[in-house]
Design an enzyme around this catalytic site. Structure first.
Site, PDB file in Angstrom:
ATOM      1  N   ASP A  72       1.114  -1.096   0.124  1.00  0.00           N
ATOM      2  CA  ASP A  72       0.154   0.180  -0.301  1.00  0.00           C
ATOM      3  C   ASP A  72       0.424   1.544  -0.380  1.00  0.00           C
ATOM      4  OD1 ASP A  72       0.762  -0.762   2.352  1.00  0.00           O
ATOM      5  OD2 ASP A  72      -1.200  -0.619   3.464  1.00  0.00           O
ATOM      6  N   ASP A 141      -6.879  -2.821  14.342  1.00  0.00           N
ATOM      7  CA  ASP A 141      -8.610  -3.738  14.426  1.00  0.00           C
ATOM      8  C   ASP A 141      -8.735  -4.332  13.568  1.00  0.00           C
ATOM      9  OD1 ASP A 141      -7.728  -2.125  11.928  1.00  0.00           O
ATOM     10  OD2 ASP A 141      -9.519  -1.068  12.120  1.00  0.00           O
ATOM     11  N   HIS A 143      -6.839  -4.943  10.680  1.00  0.00           N
ATOM     12  CA  HIS A 143      -6.708  -4.559   8.930  1.00  0.00           C
ATOM     13  C   HIS A 143      -5.792  -4.843   8.514  1.00  0.00           C
ATOM     14  CE1 HIS A 143      -5.248  -0.306   9.873  1.00  0.00           C
ATOM     15  NE2 HIS A 143      -3.950  -1.339   8.972  1.00  0.00           N
ATOM     16  N   GLU A 148      -9.090  -1.983   5.639  1.00  0.00           N
ATOM     17  CA  GLU A 148      -9.736  -1.811   6.609  1.00  0.00           C
ATOM     18  C   GLU A 148     -11.338  -2.365   6.584  1.00  0.00           C
ATOM     19  OE1 GLU A 148      -8.713   0.595   8.811  1.00  0.00           O
ATOM     20  OE2 GLU A 148      -7.748   2.165   8.070  1.00  0.00           O
TER      21      GLU A 148
HETATM   22  C1  GLP Z   1      -0.625   0.262   8.724  1.00  0.00           C
HETATM   23  C2  GLP Z   1      -0.612  -0.270   6.824  1.00  0.00           C
HETATM   24  C3  GLP Z   1      -0.558  -1.652   7.167  1.00  0.00           C
HETATM   25  C4  GLP Z   1       0.709  -2.344   8.574  1.00  0.00           C
HETATM   26  C5  GLP Z   1      -0.265  -1.672   9.595  1.00  0.00           C
HETATM   27  C6  GLP Z   1       0.540  -1.640  11.871  1.00  0.00           C
HETATM   28  O1  GLP Z   1      -1.857   0.673   8.434  1.00  0.00           O
HETATM   29  N1  GLP Z   1      -1.271  -0.060   5.870  1.00  0.00           N
HETATM   30  O2  GLP Z   1      -0.114  -2.673   6.504  1.00  0.00           O
HETATM   31  O3  GLP Z   1       0.179  -3.151   9.080  1.00  0.00           O
HETATM   32  O4  GLP Z   1      -0.437   0.124   9.236  1.00  0.00           O
HETATM   33  O5  GLP Z   1       0.976  -1.727  11.439  1.00  0.00           O
HETATM   34  P1  GLP Z   1       2.283  -1.133  13.058  1.00  0.00           P
HETATM   35  O6  GLP Z   1       3.104  -2.546  12.447  1.00  0.00           O
HETATM   36  O7  GLP Z   1       2.986  -0.068  12.569  1.00  0.00           O
HETATM   37  O8  GLP Z   1       1.211  -1.501  14.012  1.00  0.00           O
END
Ligand code: GLP
Length: 264
Positions: A72, A141, A143, A148
């Protein structure tokens, strides 16, 4: 679904990096076709990337025949912005491994036609032969990528609108200022991830525990898109004790017993 529980973030990350390296070597031993790897951003994969970079420096693995597709990217954030996923990936992984520049694919959140960009991304994945292993993290959550809650399980790469929760959580990377977090992103879909031959999800820390419990012990639900991993034949979640903290004792013991039996 395969569940790997390690004591700490660092042990789980090393497990994941070695697993990825094994899969790359295993494919290289049977074909000259490139290994196609899906990659996430976020704080979660950083230690996995550190270990992969260490292995490349030590000559234990090479990314010369790896093609990667990132999950993404924010819409409208310049690529050169320190918090763009382009910047993140070059800083934490691509500048430290030997993957050829032309093999790196990241969605362009500044493309003049975002829909066309998403369609071209799906086509490029297909032309590369499909993703061999999709590595992912999860949001609080549940995702995956930026899918989402209420994203279709059949979703493909598209423009997504971030939830207020995600904007709040991600504002920590923007000096705590929610107004600086882009409202939209380009993201591979749930079905894009599920189309990979194998999916490995990383989840570490207590903030991921509820989402993990729901994804592992609950049903498949569009409110927790990582739960769709239940529909994949080769899905693995690597977690630490903290992320496993909300699992039922019986589930936890079962996963540990399966691992112990496999390692015997
Ligand atoms: C963002 C990214 C996800 C990632 C998430 C969790 O939303 N788009 O791909 O898994 O953050 O981030 P973190 O690893 O910092 O908890």
């Amino acid at each position: 679904m395969r569940i790997i529980i390690r004591d700490t973030y660092s042990e789980g990350s090393v497990w994941a990096a070695h697993y990825i390296a094994d899969r790359i070597r295993e494919k290289a031993a049977r074909t000259s076709e490139p290994f196609v790897l899906g990659l996430p951003t976020g704080s979660t994969p950083i230690a996995t990337y550190d270990e992969l970079a260490r292995m490349v420096a030590a000559g234990e693995i090479s990314f010369k025949n790896v093609i990667s597709f990132n999950m993404d990217e924010y819409v409208g954030l310049p690529e050169s912005h320190p918090e763009s996923y382009h910047s993140f990936m070059f800083k934490n992984l691509f500048s430290r491994i030997d993957e050829p520049r032309e093999n790196i694919h990241i969605l362009n959140g500044n493309a003049p036609d975002l829909q066309a960009e998403c369609r071209a991304y799906e086509r490029a994945i297909e032309e590369a032969g499909g993703i061999d292993l999709f590595l992912g993290g999860i949001g609080e959550d549940g995702h995956i990528a930026f899918n989402e809650p209420f994203s279709s399980i059949y979703s493909r790469t598209r423009v997504v609108t971030l939830t207020d929760d995600t904007i709040r959580v991600n504002s920590r990377f923007f000096g705590g200022d929610e107004s600086l977090v882009p409202r939209q992103a380009l993201s591979v879909g749930v079905a894009t991830v599920l189309s990979a031959k194998e999916v490995v999800i990383l989840a570490f820390g207590p903030k991921k525990a509820r989402a993990i419990r729901d994804a592992v012990e609950g049903g498949v639900s569009h409110t927790n898109t990582v739960s769709a991993l239940q529909l994949h034949q080769f899905g693995t979640i690597v977690m630490d004790e903290l992320a496993a903290g909300e699992l039922k004792v019986n589930s936890y013991n079962y996963f540990k017993a399966v691992e112990a039996a496999e390692n015997r």
